[in-house]
Design an enzyme around this catalytic site. Structure first.
Site, PDB file in Angstrom:
ATOM      1  CG  HIS A 187       0.296 -10.183   3.884  1.00  0.00           C
ATOM      2  ND1 HIS A 187       0.417 -11.266   3.262  1.00  0.00           N
ATOM      3  CD2 HIS A 187       0.889  -9.031   4.038  1.00  0.00           C
ATOM      4  CE1 HIS A 187      -0.006 -10.258   2.028  1.00  0.00           C
ATOM      5  NE2 HIS A 187       0.936  -8.990   2.585  1.00  0.00           N
ATOM      6  NE  ARG A 291      -2.191   0.270   7.036  1.00  0.00           N
ATOM      7  CZ  ARG A 291      -1.557   0.186   8.316  1.00  0.00           C
ATOM      8  NH1 ARG A 291      -2.295   0.475   9.560  1.00  0.00           N
ATOM      9  NH2 ARG A 291      -0.475   0.849   8.273  1.00  0.00           N
ATOM     10  CD  GLU A 425       3.210   4.562  -0.596  1.00  0.00           C
ATOM     11  OE1 GLU A 425       3.612   3.360   0.190  1.00  0.00           O
ATOM     12  OE2 GLU A 425       2.323   4.935  -0.669  1.00  0.00           O
ATOM     13  CB  CYS A 494       2.397   6.123   8.815  1.00  0.00           C
ATOM     14  SG  CYS A 494       2.442   6.494   7.294  1.00  0.00           S
TER      15      CYS A 494
END
Length: 539
Positions: A187, A291, A425, A494
């Protein structure tokens, strides 16, 4: 390690490209200072105030940072608001334990549980728990909870760094991040790349020496107290990088990118409407991924229909007739949302997340679909579902969406069903891609690689196993692209691979002709395609 006492050099792994030259600052985890315990009631009140202060600090960081950073911090906020968890700690205080002792004991137990878990996702969150432990204890001991102020432009060195600590550092004057452990897919690495902060991870043991440092995010090196020759070579590499970025911005203004005579569409990924203010965003061919999870992080609760509609409408108005692809809520996994996601899943990454979750919570999903159906009449909107495994999930989402459109039209509200696609995915979806009746496909390379290798991409101990250019990953990407070419269905990518110049040649050779990248990477990606097209390569 290379060099002598002066000019020590360490090599790690690149997490974010860039160069930093500044003071070398070690950031040590842990708590400092002592405190004297008071009466039981005073201790309970002191802990409650410390928890509230810590929660406020993290919520403020999330509000300022927005987007993915806010989603990442939601885990910490949720734990501080978990009364079931807190009840046992206050009970311990009631039995005579000091507030800091009771808090540390409970958090240490939680950290040990997370670190010993088989699930790599839980292991990766142990540093977030350690941050909460230390933040609250420092407040109890008279501190402010936040990390000490770091001079601007510093090269910050730590064993690892939780996202909240990264966000507390003022990066406006530059600087860089050097981690002894960490992962290029963590992250913190995602936040560093988004802000253009050079970052190198997995540097190993570094003695606490060094006044100044050179951090080369491109060559993945850290040099302490550099000598004149090291400084000269560093500045030369930095100048080459600066000129490369300047020429990339010039190329950005050209109308199209092409490779072997074919046009390459370059779109951008966004999380918030404000990200469209980036100077380079205007040169994109559209939005390849919006998103929508950021809408779930507001502390006012789950967003209503009007709030969502306004966000989607603003993006469509910015794009004019350019395509805008909006992804429905991808909650779950590493993005828990109170009141929406399922608590206590043994393995959230393999649990009820993405479209699975939305179909299980139609009362929430329908509100989003209503806002999207209304926005569809305002521009060139495409909607895609995340974490789709089987064709019947796509059809269930399509059926619910069509019913929402019919109800809106019956109410006299302008609405339409946009083109519907899926994120590719899950390996099962890529292997059976021909069975999906989708209008388009968008490959999420981050999760796809994670599931192919059975490795949590945020776990630094497994980073060497997660290779995006592995033949298994490229085979599934090529398989999806080839199906799109044969069927006349657009296929884009993406994930992080699209923003990584080192992956471009492989992606183009896999047959991809649409890439969606972060706005900050748009110029460099267009320049790299130009070089590949002219045969200049990446060097």
């Amino acid at each position: 390690m290379q060099g002598s006492a002066a000019g020590l050099a360490y090599r790690g792994r690149t997490a974010s490209i860039g160069f930093a030259h500044g003071p070398f600052v070690r950031v040590d985890a842990g708590t400092h200072g002592e405190r004297v315990a008071g009466a039981l009631a005073e201790e309970a009140l002191a802990l409650r105030k410390a928890i509230d202060a810590a929660s406020g600090q993290i919520a403020e960081l999330a509000a300022v940072a927005g987007g993915e950073a806010a989603q990442i911090l939601e885990f910490q906020v949720a734990l501080l608001e978990d009364e079931d968890f807190l009840q046992a700690i206050f009970a311990s205080i009631g039995q005579g334990a000091a507030a800091d002792v009771a808090w540390r004991s409970a958090l240490d137990e939680q950290i040990a549980d997370y670190e010993s878990a088989e699930d790599e996702y839980l292991k990766a969150r142990s540093s977030d728990l350690a941050d909460l432990r230390d933040r609250v204890i420092n407040i109890l001991r008279g501190g402010e909870g936040q990390a000490p102020k770091i001079p601007g432009g510093s090269v910050v060195c730590a064993d690892d760094l939780p996202p909240s600590r990264f966000l507390e550092i003022d990066w406006s004057a530059g600087g860089g991040l050097a981690l002894l452990r960490g992962s290029p897919t963590s992250h913190v690495a995602m936040l560093a790349r988004a802000r253009g902060i050079p970052m190198v991870v997995q540097l190993g043991a570094i003695p606490e020496v060094g006044v100044t440092a050179l951090l080369d995010g491109e060559g993945a090196t850290l040099e302490l107290d550099p000598n004149a020759e090291q400084l000269r070579l560093f500045e030369k590499r930095r100048e080459i990088h600066r000129k490369s970025r300047a020429s990339a911005r010039a190329i950005l203004r050209r109308p199209t990118a092409s490779w072997r005579g074919e046009r390459i569409k370059l779109l951008i990924n966004i999380q918030r409407v404000e990200e469209l203010d980036h100077a380079d965003a205007q040169y994109a061919d559209g939005i390849g991924l919006m998103r929508t999870e950021f809408l779930l992080t507001d502390r006012g609760g789950l967003p209503d229909e009007e709030t969502q509609f306004r966000a989607y409408d603003a993006v469509l108005r910015w794009a004019e007739r350019r395509p805008v692809t909006i992804r429905t809520f991808d909650a779950g996994g590493d993005k828990p949302v109170p009141g929406f996601t399922i608590d206590g899943e043994a393995n959230p990454f393999l649990g009820v997340r993405g479209l699975r979750l939305c179909l299980a919570r139609p009362e929430i999903f329908i509100i989003q679909l209503r806002a999207l159906a209304r926005a569809a009449v305002r521009g060139n909107l495409k909607v895609m579902f995340p974490m789709v495994t089987a064709p019947d999930e796509l059809e269930a989402g399509r059926k619910l969406f069509a019913e929402v459109v019919q109800r809106l039209q019956a109410e006299g509200i302008a609405a339409m069903l946009p083109e519907l696609g899926i994120m590719v995915e899950v390996p099962a979806a890529a292997l059976a891609i021909a069975s999906f009746k989708a209008a388009f496909f968008s490959i999420g390379s981050n999760d796809l690689a994670q599931y192919i290798f059975a490795c949590d991409r945020s776990n630094g101990a497994l980073a060497s196993l997660v290779n995006p250019l592995h033949p298994a990953v490229l085979e599934l990407i090529a398989r999806t692209a080839e199906h799109g070419r044969r069927s006349g269905i657009s296929v884009s990518l993406c994930g992080d691979m699209a923003s990584d110049p080192r992956c471009l040649s492989a992606l183009l050779n896999c047959g991809l002709r649409e890439l969606s990248v972060n706005a900050s990477a748009l110029a460099q990606i267009k320049q790299t395609i130009d070089r590949l097209s002219s045969g200049a390569g990446l060097g």
